[in-house]
Enzyme design. Sequence first.
Site, PDB file in Angstrom:
ATOM      1  N   GLU A 173      -8.545  -2.358  16.728  1.00 12.85           N
ATOM      2  CA  GLU A 173      -8.852  -2.945  15.414  1.00 12.85           C
ATOM      3  C   GLU A 173      -8.749  -4.468  15.424  1.00 12.85           C
ATOM      4  OE1 GLU A 173      -9.000  -0.836  12.092  1.00 12.85           O
ATOM      5  OE2 GLU A 173      -9.479   0.863  13.360  1.00 12.85           O
ATOM      6  N   HIS A 246      -2.244  -1.775   9.679  1.00 17.78           N
ATOM      7  CA  HIS A 246      -2.426  -2.798  10.720  1.00 17.78           C
ATOM      8  C   HIS A 246      -1.121  -3.597  10.823  1.00 17.78           C
ATOM      9  CE1 HIS A 246      -7.007  -2.879   9.798  1.00 17.78           C
ATOM     10  NE2 HIS A 246      -6.824  -2.255  10.948  1.00 17.78           N
ATOM     11  N   CYS A 363      -6.401 -10.745   6.305  1.00 19.53           N
ATOM     12  CA  CYS A 363      -7.439  -9.786   6.717  1.00 19.53           C
ATOM     13  C   CYS A 363      -8.811 -10.434   6.697  1.00 19.53           C
ATOM     14  CB  CYS A 363      -7.503  -8.602   5.753  1.00 19.53           C
ATOM     15  SG  CYS A 363      -5.999  -7.666   5.611  1.00 19.53           S
TER      16      CYS A 363
HETATM   17  O1  SUG Z   1      -9.850  -1.054   7.355  1.00 22.08           O
HETATM   18  N1  SUG Z   1     -10.294  -1.312   3.889  1.00 22.08           N
HETATM   19  C1  SUG Z   1     -10.021  -1.960   5.162  1.00 22.08           C
HETATM   20  C2  SUG Z   1      -9.045  -3.107   4.975  1.00 22.08           C
HETATM   21  C3  SUG Z   1      -8.884  -3.916   6.220  1.00 22.08           C
HETATM   22  C4  SUG Z   1      -7.770  -4.897   6.124  1.00 22.08           C
HETATM   23  N2  SUG Z   1      -7.678  -5.672   7.298  1.00 22.08           N
HETATM   24  C5  SUG Z   1      -6.552  -6.085   7.876  1.00 22.08           C
HETATM   25  N3  SUG Z   1      -5.383  -5.596   7.538  1.00 22.08           N
HETATM   26  N4  SUG Z   1      -6.636  -6.935   8.823  1.00 22.08           N
HETATM   27  C6  SUG Z   1      -9.461  -0.975   6.176  1.00 22.08           C
HETATM   28  O2  SUG Z   1      -8.623  -0.147   5.808  1.00 22.08           O
HETATM   29  C7  SUG Z   1     -11.499   0.186   2.387  1.00 22.08           C
HETATM   30  C8  SUG Z   1     -12.928   0.464   2.055  1.00 22.08           C
HETATM   31  C9  SUG Z   1     -13.094   1.413   0.910  1.00 22.08           C
HETATM   32  O3  SUG Z   1     -12.212   2.230   0.682  1.00 22.08           O
HETATM   33  O4  SUG Z   1     -14.137   1.344   0.219  1.00 22.08           O
HETATM   34  C10 SUG Z   1     -11.310  -0.461   3.765  1.00 22.08           C
HETATM   35  O5  SUG Z   1     -12.057  -0.194   4.663  1.00 22.08           O
END
Ligand code: SUG
Length: 440
Positions: A173, A246, A363
């Site tokens: 990731e 994460h 993020c």
């Molecule tokens: O991968 N949310 C993302 C958020 C990513 C956050 N990034 C970091 N922590 N670096 C994920 O969980 C939600 C999309 C939705 O539910 O419509 C989503 O993909």
Amino acid sequence: MSCEVNFDGLVGPTHHYAGLAFGNLASIGHQGAVSNPRQAALQGLEKMRWLMDRGFIQGVLPPQLRPNFSVLRQLGFQGSLQAILTQVWQQSPHLLSMCSSASAMWVANAATVIPACDNESQRTVLVPANLLSHFHRSIEAAATTSLLRYVFADRNYFQVTAPLPAVAAYADEGAANHMRIALPRQAALHVFVYGNDANGGRTPSRYPSRQTREASAAIARLGGLAEQQVMLVKQNPEAIDAGVFHNDVIALSHDGLLLCHQQAFLNQLQVLDEVRSRSGDQVTIVQVPEADVSLQQAVSSYLFNSQILGGAAHRVLLLPVECEQDAAVKRYVETELRQQLALQEIAYVDLQQSMRNGGGPACLRLRVNLDKAALRALKGRLILDDELHEQLVALVQKEYPERLTLEQLADWQFTRQVMETTRNLYRLLDLPLALLDASL
Ligand code: SUG
């Protein structure tokens, strides 16, 4: 002399709440809520402006084309784009939602970056993430790789590898699970954080882990890091089960600083001892005790998803506004962190639209260390200045919807508009429209 450039992902016009990310409490909690893509993009641009106004070099990366028709074709849908849209909506609205996700905005998951000054090749290595733990995110990898290969094309300065093989053993990731600790008289220490490994050991019981030890080790190899520069650290399974999907939801690094929650890693005391000894005692570690900020508060406030910026002379902490709204977190920040991190400035930023999907300030950004020559070698018009910022704001205000529900994603006129908006963004950023072909 290289400096850190933050590239923020611009939120795309199809930003919506689909509850797609199991283990990400905000995403699940806001499933079906009505989103405001315009506000989401403007909030992100405001954050970029804040950094730019303080003299930090700020970059921007464009959204991907959505829906991703190329993936829908791969899944057997045929005919014109309009016909595909109609079929997928009839057969599986959920699939349309996944293929329309604007999740590429969270560019901390786009790639892991190993700065040129840290490896033998003296080139910045970018390893695009395969993001295979969730379907809607895995479909980012192809277009991300094309984009990074275009922007970081100059082989004198950069190398963009292929993503790791797309199998569970190499689930990756990106930078969200990587911390770099810069040290004054020795090579930087790279801490890769993973959730599970092939050799077994404790794993989370409720929620999935998204990064494997094998993937992290492969990235360290691809980055050309020497063995003594690399630490592979296991996440605390209890933290994953509390919503820490994460590492950047529970720990962060900046220069010679490591800030983490008391419950971030498995065998945390040993891990931190090793970080100290590997860095010749030159690292500053701040551990936030559970008694001051609980794991649950860390997840709901996103305290650790903040950005620390600048050198010792003017060190800045940029946090999500949710940290200001939690009295205990705010108190801890304004007293303990102000003093222990020697902060000159503390600011809170409103990213509510992204936060509702579990995406905080960190993020939304990918850190790339670049010296002046490497900065000049970048392709595209991606470094923000007043003019570009203004143009992006104007485009978003003119073309982004203010309200988006799942039904709209199935509307052909809406889709045509969204695709044109994405093309307009690429034109503004001097990026070839051919980069969008990966999603058509
Ligand atoms: O991968 N949310 C993302 C958020 C990513 C956050 N990034 C970091 N922590 N670096 C994920 O969980 C939600 C999309 C939705 O539910 O419509 C989503 O993909």
